[in-house]
Design an enzyme around this catalytic site. Structure first.
Site, PDB file in Angstrom:
ATOM      1  N   LYS A 114       0.847  -1.192   0.000  1.00 31.73           N
ATOM      2  CA  LYS A 114       0.000   0.000   0.000  1.00 31.73           C
ATOM      3  C   LYS A 114       0.885   1.245   0.000  1.00 31.73           C
ATOM      4  O   LYS A 114       1.751   1.400   0.861  1.00 31.73           O
ATOM      5  CB  LYS A 114      -0.901   0.003   1.238  1.00 31.73           C
ATOM      6  N   ASP A 138      -3.532   4.239  -1.757  1.00 34.10           N
ATOM      7  CA  ASP A 138      -4.420   4.696  -0.679  1.00 34.10           C
ATOM      8  C   ASP A 138      -4.372   6.215  -0.567  1.00 34.10           C
ATOM      9  O   ASP A 138      -3.693   6.755   0.287  1.00 34.10           O
ATOM     10  CB  ASP A 138      -3.945   4.020   0.617  1.00 34.10           C
ATOM     11  N   LYS A 159      -7.323   8.110  -0.583  1.00 33.70           N
ATOM     12  CA  LYS A 159      -8.549   8.530   0.129  1.00 33.70           C
ATOM     13  C   LYS A 159      -9.116   9.834  -0.403  1.00 33.70           C
ATOM     14  O   LYS A 159      -9.231  10.825   0.333  1.00 33.70           O
ATOM     15  CB  LYS A 159      -8.265   8.678   1.632  1.00 33.70           C
ATOM     16  N   ASP A 167     -13.859  14.939  -2.104  1.00 34.82           N
ATOM     17  CA  ASP A 167     -14.129  16.276  -2.645  1.00 34.82           C
ATOM     18  C   ASP A 167     -15.473  16.206  -3.360  1.00 34.82           C
ATOM     19  O   ASP A 167     -16.179  15.198  -3.244  1.00 34.82           O
ATOM     20  CB  ASP A 167     -12.980  16.694  -3.594  1.00 34.82           C
ATOM     21  N   THR A 169      -9.965   3.883  11.396  1.00 33.53           N
ATOM     22  CA  THR A 169      -9.728   3.021  12.574  1.00 33.53           C
ATOM     23  C   THR A 169      -9.050   3.774  13.720  1.00 33.53           C
ATOM     24  O   THR A 169      -8.974   3.267  14.830  1.00 33.53           O
ATOM     25  CB  THR A 169      -8.859   1.813  12.192  1.00 33.53           C
ATOM     26  N   ARG A 192       2.949  -0.831  10.661  1.00 32.52           N
ATOM     27  CA  ARG A 192       4.072  -0.828  11.593  1.00 32.52           C
ATOM     28  C   ARG A 192       4.395  -2.176  12.212  1.00 32.52           C
ATOM     29  O   ARG A 192       5.553  -2.423  12.551  1.00 32.52           O
ATOM     30  CB  ARG A 192       3.812   0.229  12.670  1.00 32.52           C
TER      31      ARG A 192
HETATM   32  O1  C5P Z   1       0.890   0.868  11.014  1.00 30.22           O
HETATM   33  P1  C5P Z   1      -0.551   0.482  10.876  1.00 30.22           P
HETATM   34  O2  C5P Z   1      -0.759  -1.020  10.762  1.00 30.22           O
HETATM   35  O3  C5P Z   1      -1.437   1.118  11.935  1.00 30.22           O
HETATM   36  O4  C5P Z   1      -0.987   1.112   9.482  1.00 30.22           O
HETATM   37  C1  C5P Z   1      -2.317   1.089   9.037  1.00 30.22           C
HETATM   38  C2  C5P Z   1      -2.412   1.691   7.684  1.00 30.22           C
HETATM   39  O5  C5P Z   1      -3.802   1.664   7.279  1.00 30.22           O
HETATM   40  C3  C5P Z   1      -1.983   3.154   7.566  1.00 30.22           C
HETATM   41  O6  C5P Z   1      -1.411   3.302   6.281  1.00 30.22           O
HETATM   42  C4  C5P Z   1      -3.280   3.941   7.640  1.00 30.22           C
HETATM   43  O7  C5P Z   1      -3.229   5.138   6.907  1.00 30.22           O
HETATM   44  C5  C5P Z   1      -4.263   2.977   6.974  1.00 30.22           C
HETATM   45  N1  C5P Z   1      -5.666   3.146   7.312  1.00 30.22           N
HETATM   46  C6  C5P Z   1      -6.141   3.035   8.612  1.00 30.22           C
HETATM   47  N2  C5P Z   1      -7.486   3.172   8.880  1.00 30.22           N
HETATM   48  C7  C5P Z   1      -8.340   3.406   7.886  1.00 30.22           C
HETATM   49  C8  C5P Z   1      -7.874   3.506   6.564  1.00 30.22           C
HETATM   50  C9  C5P Z   1      -6.516   3.357   6.314  1.00 30.22           C
HETATM   51  O8  C5P Z   1      -5.367   2.787   9.525  1.00 30.22           O
HETATM   52  N3  C5P Z   1      -9.643   3.463   8.138  1.00 30.22           N
END
Ligand code: C5P
Length: 216
Positions: A34, A61, A63, A66, A119, A212
């Site tokens: 991603k 991604d 997002k 607009d 999230t 992460r």
């Molecule tokens: O490091 P981590 O596992 O928290 O990364 C989650 C990824 O998912 C990040 O790139 C974040 O921008 C993305 N994301 C998210 N929640 C959403 C949509 C995308 O955490 N609803």
């Protein structure tokens, strides 16, 4: 296109060298990588191509959020990228007309999905932002998932906690892309609604977005 491997690694870096290193060591082990806004704003189409040509399907991604015309035109510009992203997304809170315009702009070979409720947001956070205080994050996510489905999109980004409602209400073919994934005893970081990979898959997640916990 949907990969048989459900793991999508969020590269979440503005560093082209680091992104390239990751995609090379992940090839064959994951279904997608991603690329997010920190990468695309820094490196644009050229940086995207450098990663996409490494042979791992890309979830771009960005997002988009607009008015319908602007989102549709933005997506048309992104659809000129080659190879095309496997998955691309908009925010469902952009509304039905915006999502329909997005649908018209994205050919079926790219899965077009919508973000429901981030999230990183708790009930308290969404209520403070003006969302209906009688509904929790899962109820808002379900309402937005239904709107996304009625606009003809392929699926949603949702939290593991939102999956039960979505799976009970929408066809199984509706794609669920799920961030907030953490191994049993790892740090939550800024995520508030998390689950282990096993729990998320059992709840019906199709794609697990893991950042992460892998890249860190
Ligand atoms: O490091 P981590 O596992 O928290 O990364 C989650 C990824 O998912 C990040 O790139 C974040 O921008 C993305 N994301 C998210 N929640 C959403 C949509 C995308 O955490 N609803």
């Amino acid at each position: 296109m949907t990969s048989p491997n459900p793991i999508c690694v969020a590269l979440d870096t503005p560093d082209l060298g680091r992104a390239r290193l990751f995609v090379n060591s992940l090839r064959g082990h994951v279904g997608y990588v991603k690329l997010g806004m920190e990468f695309f704003y820094a490196h644009g189409a050229e940086g995207y191509r450098a990663i996409a040509n490494e042979g791992v399907p890309v979830f771009l991604d960005l997002k988009l959020h607009d008015i319908p015309n602007t989102v549709a035109q933005g997506l048309r510009s992104l659809m000129a990228l080659s190879p095309a992203p496997a998955i691309i997304n908009v925010h469902a809170t952009g509304g039905l007309d915006m999502m329909k315009a997005a649908r018209d702009a994205v050919p079926a070979a790219t899965r077009l999905i919508a973000v429901t409720v981030l999230t990183s947001l708790s009930n308290e956070n969404i209520h403070a932002a003006g969302f209906d205080a009688a509904r929790d994050t899962a109820a808002h996510a379900l309402a937005l998932a239904k709107l996304t489905h009625s606009a003809g999109l392929d699926g949603v980004v949702c939290s593991p906690h939102d999956l039960a409602g979505i799976r009970a209400s929408l066809p199984r073919s509706f794609l669920t892309v799920v961030p907030g994934i953490r191994p049993a005893d790892s740090a939550a970081h800024d995520q508030k609604r998390i689950a282990t990979p096993k729990t998320a898959v059992e709840a019906g997640a199709d794609v697990l977005v893991i950042g992460r916990a892998i890249t860190g």
